[in-house]
Design an enzyme around this catalytic site. Structure first.
Site, mmCIF file in Angstrom:
data_model
loop_
_atom_site.group_PDB
_atom_site.id
_atom_site.type_symbol
_atom_site.label_atom_id
_atom_site.label_comp_id
_atom_site.label_asym_id
_atom_site.label_seq_id
_atom_site.Cartn_x
_atom_site.Cartn_y
_atom_site.Cartn_z
ATOM 1 N N HIS A 1 40.869 44.665 34.258
ATOM 2 C CA HIS A 1 40.541 43.308 33.831
ATOM 3 C C HIS A 1 39.424 42.694 34.658
ATOM 4 O O HIS A 1 38.762 41.765 34.216
ATOM 5 C CB HIS A 1 41.793 42.412 33.808
ATOM 6 N N ASP B 1 45.970 49.268 34.971
ATOM 7 C CA ASP B 1 44.928 48.251 35.135
ATOM 8 C C ASP B 1 43.901 48.668 36.194
ATOM 9 O O ASP B 1 43.919 48.185 37.326
ATOM 10 C CB ASP B 1 45.577 46.915 35.510
ATOM 11 N N SER C 1 42.957 40.257 42.584
ATOM 12 C CA SER C 1 42.947 41.303 41.568
ATOM 13 C C SER C 1 42.026 42.441 41.993
ATOM 14 O O SER C 1 40.858 42.222 42.317
ATOM 15 C CB SER C 1 42.475 40.739 40.227
#
Length: 718
Positions: A86, A222, A653
């Protein structure tokens, strides 16, 4: 001033053991004094110098700012970089087309020549952090007025940055911590030649999409991969075919040893923003104004986007990254409000404020310093409430909600140049600058989609916001001329404006006319919107200045009052370390979540025809044959994700999850729904960091994609 700084650091050091290990985003230069004993007791085998060193290779040299809002890590001596899917999503989307849909199909470079330049992407390395509190606050004491304090701090910071910038090409900044009670000089080195190396299809990299976002159990691979390039001397350079893969000062070895309960886990990354010391009034404003102004408009806009995205692959590619960015903090805001209410955080803050008031009242010296702090904060929030709500909705409904209005704002400088009768060369320069940005805009723009969003967003603002906050075009055009019919108004705007067609706008910019610009309905709406935004910004900024000064004093007093508690600074997108352990959690009565998920769970969620839970055929084959190779767990399963109790937030992230030996064993990518209030109030029993198991990452690269060339350049530890 020197005495103040010494006391401040001593205060933090003196109580570093009072807080659970899983809470805190720690500054790396201070961990040798604050955290190492605790981390070593928990199992860490490294020294503070192994983690953060200015002169020698250390873990910090393998961790980077990825783009402008994520973290990444170097995993080979050839500049190979790992981050979340992402985080790379926008770059993958920008490189995708209907013919080469890397979001849908994935991408793997089997050689350096196949790697794709990611235009506009950069990675940034931290060189060092220095405490400059004494220098920043030089000339300031307790009697210095707020405006004078701000002026002196600005002058001192400018001088510090100028000195630090001499004879180098580094990026230099001075960051505030503890609401302006401490300051650090931060030196960065930025590399601008970054190339896309590989990513799984979204059916793996975003498996679960919005339904699973912020949720556990999770089954998302991810991750995405890029490579950092430099000139032949290893220095930052613009993209060139002559550039070579960067040889980093340090890269992370990759562990195949797996994840078990109670394993030590450390993250290093760049958490974006927390507000752990916010007052009760600030929390109420966050919930009732800021979050609601995000939840309501984005929910409506996303429904309209999704309708067109599901109907057209082209629109799906155009809006995939936009939708992901919008929905991420839309859902976060919903969860945050829910968590803050459930945990009664406002009530807890009111108790602290009551205690603070009593503490202040017990001393004449404290009264002189802090007596007006809380009342001034309460007034600041009350005074700006309506203005902030209008400003927040204006941003979400028009400046971020309706793309065509945002495009229209780009021509405000052109109007000024034409109005001031600037030279033809100056007007052409401004017009050409706008024209140069249009390919990127229209590449990811659907006129029909934005047409629907335009009317819906303007009508929503009309219904939710008081008349006194309407931009002038509402009264002058929409209400007066179209009787408040936003659909009819939208039809006229999109039929008449040159902004809805790239060729028409380019033709106008080639020969711009002030008269035609001022008659264009998009320009009229954009100019009116920006005028109102500036007015509201000024009002809100005035209250925010008062809030900032009194928050500084409140936190300063709070740290003195609670001298039995450790205080760590709120996140501000500078490098931080958090530490904790792998473990299960119990979100509610009679429910226990295991600390890991497996590929079997992917298959359990598989729904053919549902894009959120599609599974590629190749992955199904590998599951059916149990062909997991060296990436299988000791029980024969393939682990996908796991949870730790590390303290993270947005910006983390892509952060590496590092074991006791300094080896990479996971990649942080999310938090859990039950603890969405964590940016404001850390919940020690529920808050979890969700990570993709590095063995699943390697399995996808090797077994699924066959990109063994990437595996071969890593340092694998068995």
């Amino acid at each position: 001033m020197k005495k103040l700084t010494v006391l401040f650091i001593a205060f933090i050091m003196g109580f570093s053991g009072a807080l659970k290990a899983d809470e805190g985003m720690w500054l790396l230069p201070l961990i040798s004094k604050l955290n190492m004993n605790k981390m070593n007791d928990m199992g860490l085998k490294l020294s503070a110098e192994d983690i953060y060193s200015v002169n020698n290779s250390s873990l910090k040299d393998a961790v980077v700012i990825f783009g402008g809002g994520c973290t990444g890590e170097l995993i080979s001596d050839q500049g190979l970089l790992l981050t979340n899917h992402h985080c790379g999503y926008g770059n993958i989307q920008a490189l995708s087309s209907v013919e080469h849909n890397y979001l849908k199909d994935g991408f793997w470079a089997k050689s350096l020549k196949e790697e794709l330049p990611a235009e506009g992407l950069s990675v940034t390395f931290l060189k060092r952090m220095d405490d400059v509190t004494q220098k920043v606050l030089e000339g300031i004491d307790a009697d210095t007025e707020a405006e004078e304090r701000k002026k002196l701090i600005g002058e001192n910071i400018t001088a510090i940055k100028e000195e630090a910038s001499k004879d180098n090409d580094y990026t230099v900044s001075v960051k505030s911590y503890f609401e302006g009670n401490q300051y650090f000089l931060i030196i960065y080195e930025k590399y601008n030649d970054v190339r896309f190396v590989g990513a799984p299809p979204s059916s793996i990299g975003k498996f679960g999409f919005d339904t699973d976002n912020w949720m556990w159990p999770r089954h998302t691979g991810d991750f995405s991969m890029f490579r950092v390039y430099a000139d032949k001397d290893g220095k930052p350079a613009a993209y060139s075919e002559d550039n070579v893969p960067l040889k980093p000062k340090h890269h992370l070895p990759v562990s195949l040893k797996g994840v078990e309960q109670e394993d030590f886990a450390m993250t290093i990354g760049f958490p974006g923003s927390t507000s752990r010391y916010l007052t009760s009034w600030g929390i109420e404003e966050r919930m009732n104004v800021v979050n609601n102004a995000r939840i309501i408009p984005r929910g409506l806009k996303q429904d309209l986007w999704k309708e067109d995205m599901l109907a057209s692959e082209k629109v799906n590619i155009q809006y995939a990254s936009k939708f992901s960015r919008s929905s991420n903090y839309w859902k976060n805001s919903i969860g945050m409000n829910r968590g803050l209410e459930k945990l009664k955080v406002v009530d807890s803050k009111k108790e602290i404020e009551k205690e603070f008031t009593a503490w202040v009242s017990a001393s004449p010296e404290r009264k002189e310093m802090y007596s007006d702090v809380l009342s001034t904060l309460e007034k600041a929030y009350a005074d700006r409430g309506k203005d902030l709500k209008a400003q927040s909705y204006l941003i979400e409904c028009m400046l971020r909600g309706t793309e065509i209005i945002a495009l229209g704002t780009r021509t405000l400088k052109l109007e000024k140049a034409l109005e001031d009768e600037e030279s033809d060369e100056k007007v052409k320069e401004v017009a050409d600058g706008i024209a140069a940005s249009l390919d990127a805009f229209y590449k990811d723009y659907s006129v029909s989609t934005d047409r629907k969003v335009f009317s819906a967003m303007l009508e929503l603002y009309y219904k939710e916001i008081a008349k006194e906050y309407y931009p002038s075009f509402y009264n002058d055009v929409v209400i007066k001329k179209y009787k408040g019919d936003f659909n009819k108004y939208g039809e006229v705007v999109f039929n008449k404006s040159v902004f809805t067609d790239q060729k028409k706008l380019e033709a106008f910019l080639a020969d711009p006319s002030l008269k035609l610009l001022r008659k264009d309905p998009v320009f009229i709406a954009a100019k009116s919107t920006i005028k109102l935004y500036k007015e509201l910004y000024g009002k809100v900024a005035e209250a925010r200045a008062s809030e900032a000064e009194n928050n500084r004093l409140f936190l300063k007093g709070l740290m003195k009052m609670k001298s039995d508690k450790v205080f760590y600074p709120d996140a501000n997108f500078t490098m931080r370390l958090s530490y904790g352990k792998v473990g299960n959690y119990e979100p509610k009565d009679a429910v226990i979540y295991k600390h890991y998920t497996t590929l079997a769970g992917v298959m359990e969620k598989y729904e053919p025809g549902n894009y959120e839970f599609e599974v590629p055929e190749r992955l199904i084959e590998l599951y059916d044959t149990k062909d997991y190779g060296q990436y299988a767990a000791t029980d024969g399963s393939l682990r996908v994700c796991f949870t730790t109790d590390n303290d993270i937030t947005g910006g983390n992230s892509g952060s590496p999850v590092i074991n006791a030996n300094g080896e990479l064993f996971g990649l942080a990518f999310d938090g859990n729904w039950e603890a969405m209030s964590g940016d404001i109030a850390f919940e020690t029993q529920l808050q979890k960091c969700i990570n993709v198991d590095i063995r699943y990452v390697l399995f996808i690269i090797d077994k699924y994609a066959g990109a063994s060339n990437l595996i071969n350049e890593m340092t694998l530890v068995k």
